[in-house]
Design an enzyme around this catalytic site. Structure first.
Site, PDB file in Angstrom:
ATOM      1  N   GLY A 283      48.788   9.907  17.487  1.00 23.37           N
ATOM      2  CA  GLY A 283      49.901   8.987  17.751  1.00 23.37           C
ATOM      3  C   GLY A 283      49.824   8.325  19.110  1.00 23.37           C
TER       4      GLY A 283
ATOM      5  N   GLY B 106      50.407   8.290  22.370  1.00 19.02           N
ATOM      6  CA  GLY B 106      50.825   9.272  23.370  1.00 19.02           C
ATOM      7  C   GLY B 106      51.167   8.621  24.693  1.00 19.02           C
TER       8      GLY B 106
ATOM      9  N   LYS C 193      50.659   0.139  27.849  1.00 19.29           N
ATOM     10  CA  LYS C 193      49.844   1.355  27.898  1.00 19.29           C
ATOM     11  C   LYS C 193      50.080   2.023  29.237  1.00 19.29           C
ATOM     12  CE  LYS C 193      45.198   3.053  26.954  1.00 19.29           C
ATOM     13  NZ  LYS C 193      43.876   2.719  26.406  1.00 19.29           N
TER      14      LYS C 193
ATOM     15  N   ASP D  65      50.704  13.257  29.992  1.00 14.52           N
ATOM     16  CA  ASP D  65      51.848  12.710  30.729  1.00 14.52           C
ATOM     17  C   ASP D  65      52.269  11.297  30.338  1.00 14.52           C
ATOM     18  OD1 ASP D  65      49.718  11.295  31.730  1.00 14.52           O
ATOM     19  OD2 ASP D  65      49.666  12.366  33.644  1.00 14.52           O
ATOM     20  N   GLY D  66      51.544  10.666  29.437  1.00 15.59           N
ATOM     21  CA  GLY D  66      51.932   9.311  29.015  1.00 15.59           C
ATOM     22  C   GLY D  66      51.589   8.230  30.021  1.00 15.59           C
TER      23      GLY D  66
ATOM     24  N   ASP E 167      41.047   7.055  15.057  1.00 14.39           N
ATOM     25  CA  ASP E 167      42.303   6.573  15.643  1.00 14.39           C
ATOM     26  C   ASP E 167      42.051   5.405  16.587  1.00 14.39           C
ATOM     27  OD1 ASP E 167      41.069   8.900  17.000  1.00 14.39           O
ATOM     28  OD2 ASP E 167      42.459   8.403  18.597  1.00 14.39           O
ATOM     29  N   ASN E 168      40.790   5.119  16.876  1.00 14.53           N
ATOM     30  CA  ASN E 168      40.465   4.010  17.767  1.00 14.53           C
ATOM     31  C   ASN E 168      39.837   2.853  17.008  1.00 14.53           C
ATOM     32  OD1 ASN E 168      41.488   5.334  19.983  1.00 14.53           O
ATOM     33  ND2 ASN E 168      39.518   6.169  20.625  1.00 14.53           N
TER      34      ASN E 168
ATOM     35  N   ASP F  39      41.346   0.113  22.386  1.00 13.06           N
ATOM     36  CA  ASP F  39      41.277   1.305  23.223  1.00 13.06           C
ATOM     37  C   ASP F  39      40.032   1.331  24.104  1.00 13.06           C
ATOM     38  OD1 ASP F  39      43.697   2.105  22.432  1.00 13.06           O
ATOM     39  OD2 ASP F  39      43.104   4.030  21.594  1.00 13.06           O
TER      40      ASP F  39
END
Ligand code: AMP
Ligand code: MG
Length: 534
Positions: free
Chosen positions: A109, A111, A132, A144-145, A279-280, A289
């Site tokens: 997901g 993140g 991002k 930590d995002g 996922d990329n 990404d």
């Protein structure tokens, strides 16, 4: 439809199709969790101390109809760092899964990506905006995002460079400093340090990845899977018509072809993605990404920029086409429940290799100045070229650019022939006689082949220079922009953004950005190898 230049961000018109039409996680807030039967979670961006604009892309701003004045305003920086939300924005994080390095990793997901919404753009389409590094989401797991400045610069510059190179890609509107710092251990070697953080605003018609379908399918959430597939076809592939089983197959074929086209472009310009996890991979066939990616400098098919991939080299330059196919295989598996049988998908997966190869050979032929690939005249010639390039350290970009200068003139002696491509060599003193004989022979065969073309030397050169860039975002050059930025000087970031807008043009004042990697950069962190730590 918006036409006149916008004088304020408030005039952006949103139409948030993803949020409006797909199932949402009933919970809100950023608590890490597994999110079932949903395509996304509502989230909030985390405000930061001091938003400072470092750079913005004039082309993306223009797609959004934003004037330079709006882009330079403080409101713009505050908005695209995540300090304020415009009317019409509905921030959300997407739920997706993925295969990482060949293994199913379950839920991943967004993140540290937060979608702001979908803007209606002047051509009548939609552009999704995504920050991002704007803080925690339910998909942040133990992280930590946030995104550090170095990786944000790399993402911002590379997505714009790729666009101007003609490679399908997500774009970057802006790069904003947060005034905050975070600890990162760049090489996972026990040397953590504080690094400044930044936020990139990315744009794309859609940020849906292969993994968005995989996560639903892996959990047997077939109703939601069907909703997402139908949504994607209706909104992003409307020319395919009303979704049904036959259309699902046509859709898969188009996704395969777009993915193959994208990778063929990567191979053309020497780009190595570095983390081709499912996922990329974008469902639109866009490069997405930008993490530990890199550019081939000396042509080494086995090179991977990603330190995490150094052992297996799964994502090295030469493997990219077959990894794309592997990833498509996983996407096919995910949508099987909607089709009910595997034969059609299997046939399309088989076609991938042939489709890619046909496309790639034409690209390779164009790189040496031929209009089309001709098996009879070009097969042996191009095969020998690809064998010669890695034999000695040869800068791929400079090689093709200089090859365009070779003339069909038969009076070249061996020395003159080699002089044409000499600049591409990293260690010319180390070349043995055998190599010199072989490359000279190849250059003579090539001369004979170009003598038979229906274009003259100047026309062939012009043709080659349209597909062989002079400027790519060399690893050591991106690092120079980062080093300067860490001193608070963003001029190199902006200068590079400008240079990369015309990658096929000779720009005499920027000759140094086309120079081959200097010796000091061979082993310097960030220049020859990168980690996922970002
Ligand atoms: P990547 O390898 O960058 O494609 O990331 C793989 C997964 O890790 C995705 O789900 C990302 O959102 C997540 N991720 C990477 N870095 C961070 C971070 N600093 N904070 C939260 N999630 C992250
Ligand atoms: Mg990712």
């Amino acid at each position: 439809m918006q036409s006149a230049m916008l004088t304020s961000l408030d005039q952006l018109k949103f139409d948030n199709r993803f949020v409006a039409q797909l199932p949402a996680d009933p919970l809100t807030g950023g608590q890490p969790r597994q999110v079932y039967k949903s395509c996304y979670s509502h989230v909030c961006t985390t405000p930061v101390k001091q938003a400072t604009l470092i750079a913005y892309s004039p082309e993306v701003a223009s797609d959004l109809n934003l004037s330079p004045e709006v882009c330079r305003s403080q409101v713009f920086a505050e908005t695209f760092v995540g300090n304020q939300t415009l009317v019409g924005m509905q921030p959300y994080a997407m739920c997706y899964g993925g295969h990482q390095f060949g293994n199913w990793a379950g839920q991943l997901g967004d993140g540290r990506a937060i979608n702001l919404g979908e803007v209606i753009v002047k051509e009548g389409g939609h552009l999704a905006l995504q920050l991002k590094g704007a803080g925690l989401t339910p998909y942040s797991r133990t992280a930590d995002g946030l995104a550090v400045l170095r990786s944000s610069i790399r993402e911002f510059l590379c997505s714009e460079a790729m666009y101007h190179l003609g490679v399908p890609t997500t774009r970057a509107l802006s790069l904003v400093l947060t005034g905050e710092e975070v600890v990162r251990d760049m090489f996972y070697d026990g040397n953590p340090r504080y690094e400044p953080t930044a936020v990139v605003c990315r744009t794309a018609p859609s940020f849906i990845r292969f993994g968005n379908f995989q996560i639903l399918s892996s959990r047997g959430e077939i109703d939601e899977l069907k909703q997402l597939v139908d949504f994607t076809i209706t909104n992003e592939f409307p020319h395919l018509g009303e979704p049904c089983k036959a259309v699902y197959l046509q859709w898969f074929q188009e996704v395969s072809e777009r993915t193959a086209d994208m990778v063929a472009h990567w191979m053309r310009v020497g780009f190595v993605h570095g983390v081709m996890n499912t996922d990329n991979l974008s469902i639109l066939g866009l490069t997405i990404d930008y993490g530990p990616y890199g550019w081939l400098e000396d042509y080494d098919p086995g090179w991977t920029p990603n330190t995490t991939d150094a052992q297996g080299k799964r994502y090295c330059y030469a493997n990219q086409p077959k990894i794309a196919q592997w990833n498509l295989y996983q996407l096919a598996n995910a949508i099987v429940p909607l089709i009910g049988e595997t034969e059609g998908l299997e046939a399309l997966l088989q076609d991938f290799a042939q489709y890619y190869q046909h496309n790639w050979l034409n690209i390779l032929a164009s790189k040496v100045g031929f209009e089309h690939y001709n098996d009879e005249t070009d097969n042996a010639l191009l095969e020998e070229l690809l064998e010669l390039l890695p034999l000695v350290e040869t800068d791929m970009t400079i090689f093709y650019r200089n090859l365009a200068n070779l003339k069909r003139d038969k009076t070249y002696n061996d020395e003159n022939l080699l002089a044409v491509i000499f600049d591409a060599y990293y260690q010319p003193d180390s070349h043995g006689e055998e190599y010199k004989t072989r490359i000279t022979k190849w250059l003579r065969l090539y001369q004979a082949r170009i003598a038979a073309l229906d274009v003259n030397d100047a026309q062939r050169k012009a043709r080659m220079n349209k597909v062989n860039p002079k400027y790519v975002l060399r690893n050591y050059i991106a690092q120079q922009a980062i080093d300067k930025a860490h001193e608070g000087d963003y001029s190199v970031v902006n200068e590079l953004l400008d240079v990369m807008r015309k990658p096929y043009d000779d720009q005499p004042q920027f000759e140094h950005y086309a120079a081959k990697r200097p010796e000091w950069a061979r082993v310097k962190a960030g220049c020859s190898m990168l980690s996922c730590s970002s």
